[in-house]
Design a protein around this motif. Sequence first.
Motif, PDB file in Angstrom:
ATOM      1  N   ASN A 220       0.828  -1.216   0.000  1.00 50.24           N
ATOM      2  CA  ASN A 220       0.000   0.000   0.000  1.00 50.24           C
ATOM      3  C   ASN A 220       0.862   1.267   0.000  1.00 50.24           C
ATOM      4  O   ASN A 220       0.342   2.367  -0.170  1.00 50.24           O
ATOM      5  N   THR A 221       2.165   1.120   0.210  1.00 49.34           N
ATOM      6  CA  THR A 221       3.086   2.265   0.199  1.00 49.34           C
ATOM      7  C   THR A 221       3.090   2.897  -1.192  1.00 49.34           C
ATOM      8  O   THR A 221       3.263   2.193  -2.192  1.00 49.34           O
ATOM      9  N   LYS A 222       2.919   4.212  -1.253  1.00 44.66           N
ATOM     10  CA  LYS A 222       2.972   4.893  -2.552  1.00 44.66           C
ATOM     11  C   LYS A 222       4.363   4.764  -3.164  1.00 44.66           C
ATOM     12  O   LYS A 222       5.345   4.529  -2.456  1.00 44.66           O
ATOM     13  N   LYS A 223       4.440   4.993  -4.463  1.00 48.74           N
ATOM     14  CA  LYS A 223       5.747   4.933  -5.146  1.00 48.74           C
ATOM     15  C   LYS A 223       6.639   6.061  -4.611  1.00 48.74           C
ATOM     16  O   LYS A 223       6.149   7.126  -4.249  1.00 48.74           O
ATOM     17  N   PRO A 224       7.971   5.805  -4.573  1.00 48.43           N
ATOM     18  CA  PRO A 224       8.876   6.790  -3.970  1.00 48.43           C
ATOM     19  C   PRO A 224       8.683   8.219  -4.466  1.00 48.43           C
ATOM     20  O   PRO A 224       8.665   9.157  -3.661  1.00 48.43           O
ATOM     21  N   ASP A 225       8.510   8.417  -5.788  1.00 45.62           N
ATOM     22  CA  ASP A 225       8.417   9.803  -6.265  1.00 45.62           C
ATOM     23  C   ASP A 225       7.057  10.436  -5.948  1.00 45.62           C
ATOM     24  O   ASP A 225       6.917  11.656  -5.990  1.00 45.62           O
ATOM     25  N   GLU A 226       6.069   9.605  -5.614  1.00 49.94           N
ATOM     26  CA  GLU A 226       4.792  10.165  -5.134  1.00 49.94           C
ATOM     27  C   GLU A 226       4.879  10.464  -3.642  1.00 49.94           C
ATOM     28  O   GLU A 226       4.302  11.425  -3.150  1.00 49.94           O
TER      29      GLU A 226
END
Length: 295
Positions: A220-226
Amino acid sequence: MGRWIFLSLLAGLLAWQSVFAQEAPRRPRGFGGPIVLAADDVPAFAEPPKGFDEHRDGIPHGKLEMIEYDSKTVGTTRKMNLYTPPGYSTEKKYPVLYLLHGIGGDETEWERYAHPEILLDNLIADGKAVPMIIVMPNGRAQKNDRSDGNIFAAAPAFAVFERDLLDDVIPTIESRYSTFQDREHRALAGLSMGGGQSLNFGLAHLDTFAWVGGFSSAPNTKKPDELVPDPDAARKLKLLWLSCGNKDGLIRISQGLHAYLNEKELPHVWHVATHGHDPPEWKQALYHFVQKVFQ
Ligand code: FER
């Protein structure tokens, strides 16, 4: 000669076993995945000392209690587990750690997995952690927030919890307890699904939280650049913490964020201990994390 045949058979068997071990799903769904470790995927801290998780007589003890609050977000009365430190007094103000559970858990999970009240009583007695309130809410923001049936079906409710946390949980705590009420006195951390929530919400609300930790963060962790679209804005964090067991099939998620943070030269803790996706990992992560916050 016989010895070589034996050894090559053994080597072949071990190779097959490791291929099989990587591909065989260890959990019903989604937890698996190949584990490829990099040279810096190592512990940042030593194993906790013996007795760190054992109740000690003869030191002051804090209090655990289950409290209720009315959630406008969910439209129900909800529960949260709450630790107040030894000698809690309205004459003083306290910082608050919001501590979030995993996909199969609820407001009782941290108590069952790690006994934060024991870890904190011991660390506070030894002068290694500051007296703090720990709030363990239920991160499944829906009317039926029990973890029954298909636990993955409630994943969207873990995203809704962002509003419950900001609009209901935090105002409740800050109106009922004697707390500091600024970002430098609020920390947000969690395990797995709760690790993803902590990174998603904490990094999106840098004015609310200065200390953010993801333990064994889930998909559920957003992508790093988000998560970190503006690395310079995130420099105001006092602590960004990532930890994961080196036997956890979800480690690629934490590794991906760690690599991105390195690329952006954003300081963070990277702690990879020798556990799986399991309570011993989270107990030691919490033990180290609470010594880093609010001081
Ligand atoms: C998934 C695998 C694991 C996922 C969530 C989890 C939302 C959460 C695990 C946990 O909280 O322990 O694919 O998707």
